[in-house]
Design an enzyme around this catalytic site. Structure first.
Site, PDB file in Angstrom:
ATOM      1  CB  CYS A  67      -5.906   2.626  -1.809  1.00  0.00           C
ATOM      2  SG  CYS A  67      -6.600   3.906  -0.951  1.00  0.00           S
ATOM      3  CG  ASP A 112      -1.924   1.081   1.172  1.00  0.00           C
ATOM      4  OD1 ASP A 112      -2.086   1.835   0.194  1.00  0.00           O
ATOM      5  OD2 ASP A 112      -3.044   0.892   2.023  1.00  0.00           O
ATOM      6  CG  ASP A 113      -0.183   4.654   0.020  1.00  0.00           C
ATOM      7  OD1 ASP A 113      -0.941   4.282  -0.872  1.00  0.00           O
ATOM      8  OD2 ASP A 113      -0.353   5.554   0.909  1.00  0.00           O
ATOM      9  CG  HIS A 156      -9.801   0.984   1.520  1.00  0.00           C
ATOM     10  ND1 HIS A 156      -9.165   2.124   1.143  1.00  0.00           N
ATOM     11  CD2 HIS A 156     -11.059   1.569   2.026  1.00  0.00           C
ATOM     12  CE1 HIS A 156      -9.555   3.166   1.336  1.00  0.00           C
ATOM     13  NE2 HIS A 156     -10.772   2.882   1.882  1.00  0.00           N
ATOM     14  CG  ASP A 162      -2.430   0.741  -3.165  1.00  0.00           C
ATOM     15  OD1 ASP A 162      -1.304   1.171  -3.145  1.00  0.00           O
ATOM     16  OD2 ASP A 162      -3.425   0.796  -2.220  1.00  0.00           O
ATOM     17  CD  GLN A 163      -2.450   4.012  -4.082  1.00  0.00           C
ATOM     18  OE1 GLN A 163      -3.464   3.752  -4.676  1.00  0.00           O
ATOM     19  NE2 GLN A 163      -1.955   3.871  -2.794  1.00  0.00           N
TER      20      GLN A 163
END
Length: 563
Positions: free
Chosen positions: A71, A31-32, A132, A322-323
């Site tokens: 996300c 994540d990130d 999420h 995710d990004q």
């Protein structure tokens, strides 16, 4: 007897062939995490030996692209192989994600995830970590958006996301800052005593309400679930990565003799940053580096379990983010809590390369060549058709699947991506188009608008913490801003009719592709409308019947007896 023996041998052979033809899948999603964070992507000071080990044993993509720089829409695209605008998971407002567990929006039940396809093929499926993509629709027990409603047999993790206010000290900081801001705004030290006390009483009411909200926000929004039940409310960060990693390892062990799909969606590297005592203060990059190195440890534990059970040769392992890294994450003390996007401009929440170009590593010993690097544009949506085909599942025929099978590229049977065009959305709005023409090395990227970075000369939208997608927060371009990413990956030098003789021809082709793409879109319910985003008391999950006082910790008890 001979005939019976032959039939038995044939049955055993077919059973083994079927098992071999149904590989396991371990999909690891950070994540990130920035593309400049892992050592295998050039970082010399952040220690990621296990991610690097994964890369050495498989294929590293230098041009893996998230379908969205945020996300929730990115994860929706990853799960379904479709642009998030097709499922209604792309916001039309400034709020692009679900903030409350008791929101009614989420991934529609009509969407088909790769977990649904594999479950129908006989796979055991699990998602451990961050979801999420929504929880419930009409009441707290329908769980219409829950992972178990989207093809997963087992879920253990956080239904929303890791938020700053999930850490108690962060909530105190928030309250303190709000108090100081209100006192400064009212100028209380410069008014007569009677007015002072009136204004102070008013401020106390306002801040009291905020205090109550933040006090209850943590237990109401930050909790762990195992399947349909809450097991820890509020969530504790104590050895959280170790607990989730152990559960993921146990899932693999329980299903070692049957085909399985494991999605391990890390809470790292989203803020609030956290790490256990074994990693806290050990890296060269502060709290961010500590968390990254703990996540790398988790990756290593999963790889070790596959090796110990002799499952590595029959398991496709995928690692990505995710990004891109959240470059605007800076503490009051000036410490960066966001990662590195390498040479690339921008980051999370915008479609400059730093926001969407992410690590992409795939390993399958004996099937995918070890140590190979590819630089063809691919998408996180490509996992859906890749996994489906390898598992022997046909793709859904009643909808458009935007992802493409990666195996021809990974195995060297093709040297070009199947994506001639890719469309980059900023939430609901088409932000840019990427074109990789046949028989050309050029990769054109045209922006219809770009975010206004602030302060001027910065590499992000520091005034708003994330970049927004429309209105006063963007600059519109007519003609579109054009880059050749193959020659200018940093996106510093937009092309002009003078510098690129085919300027207008290229833009015309890309605008025609965007128009054809738009014709394939259908009106769908907006899962991020105001009505779907707001907190709804009747959807609020609580592990006790004592109203707002939701507190429990059954993690250890349930963990010992998990199935």
């Amino acid at each position: 007897q001979m005939r019976t023996l032959l039939l038995l041998l044939l049955f055993i052979y077919e059973a083994r062939s079927h098992a071999v033809s149904m590989p396991n899948f371990v999909l690891l999603m950070a994540d990130d995490l920035g593309i400049g964070d892992p050592g295998c992507y050039g970082n010399k000071t952040l220690r990621t030996p296990n991610i690097d080990r994964l890369a050495r044993g498989g294929v590293s993509s230098r041009s893996t692209l998230a379908a969205s720089p945020l996300c929730k829409p990115s994860r929706a695209a990853f799960m379904t192989g479709r642009y998030p605008i097709r499922s209604g998971m792309a916001s039309r407002s400034q709020v692009g994600v679900f903030v409350f567990s008791a929101s009614s929006g989420g991934l529609p039940h009509s969407e088909i995830t790769f977990a649904k396809l594999l479950k129908n093929q006989g796979y055991s499926t699990a998602l451990i970590g961050k979801w999420h993509l929504g929880t419930s629709c009409h009441n707290r027990t329908d769980l219409c958006h829950h992972p178990l409603s989207h093809g997963f047999d087992y879920f253990h993790g956080l239904p929303v996301t890791n938020l700053r206010d999930c850490k108690p000290e962060k909530a105190v900081i928030t309250i303190t800052l709000l108090t100081l801001a209100v006192l400064r705004w009212l100028g209380l030290v410069q008014v007569p005593p009677c007015i002072f006390f009136c204004l102070f009483f008013l401020a106390a009411l306002v801040l009291g309400g905020l205090l109550c909200f933040l006090h209850y926000f943590r237990p109401l929004n930050c909790f762990l679930m195992r399947n349909r039940d809450i097991t820890q409310q509020p969530m504790s960060y104590d050895n959280l990565t170790q607990r989730l990693t152990a559960d993921a390892a146990q899932f693999i062990q329980r299903n070692a003799k049957t085909p399985f799909l494991l999605v391990l969606a890390f809470l790292h590297m989203h803020t609030a940053l956290f790490s256990s005592k074994d990693f806290a203060g050990k890296s060269k990059h502060g709290a961010y580096g500590d968390a990254a190195e703990e996540m790398d440890w988790s990756v290593g534990q999963i790889l070790d379990v596959l090796d110990e059970l002799k499952l590595a040769n029959n398991t496709l392992v995928y690692f990505s983010s995710d990004q891109g890294a959240h470059v605007e994450e800076v503490t009051i003390k000036g410490e960066g809590h966001g990662g590195s996007n390498g040479i690339y401009k921008g980051g999370k929440a915008n479609n400059w390369e730093g926001g969407i170009r992410v690590p992409g590593i795939l390993r399958w010993p004996g099937v995918i060549q070890a140590g190979l690097e590819i630089d063809e544009p691919t998408s996180n949506m490509d996992i859906f058709p890749t996994v489906a085909k390898l598992a022997g599942s046909p793709l859904p025929e009643d909808r458009i699947i935007d992802g493409r099978d990666l195996m021809p590229l990974l195995q060297g049977r093709s040297h070009r991506s199947d994506h001639e065009f890719l469309f980059h959305y900023c939430n609901f709005y088409l932000n840019a188009v990427r074109w990789h023409p046949q028989n050309s090395t050029s990769i054109w990227k045209a922006f219809f608008f770009t975010p206004k970075f602030f302060p001027e000369g910065a590499n992000g939208c520091f005034a708003t913490h994330v970049c927004f997608c429309h209105g006063q927060y963007v600059t519109y371009h007519d003609p579109p801003l054009l880059f050749d990413i193959s020659q200018d990956p940093r996106e510093r030098n937009p092309l002009t009719p003078t510098s690129q003789p085919r300027f207008r021809e290229i833009l015309e082709t890309m605008q025609e592709a965007a128009a054809r793409h738009a014709e394939t879109l259908q009106d769908v319910p907006n899962q991020l409308s105001l009505g779907n985003l707001i907190w709804k008391p009747w959807l609020q999950m609580c592990c006790s019947s004592s109203g707002l006082f939701c507190q429990c910790d059954w993690e250890k008890q349930v963990g010992r007896g998990s199935h």
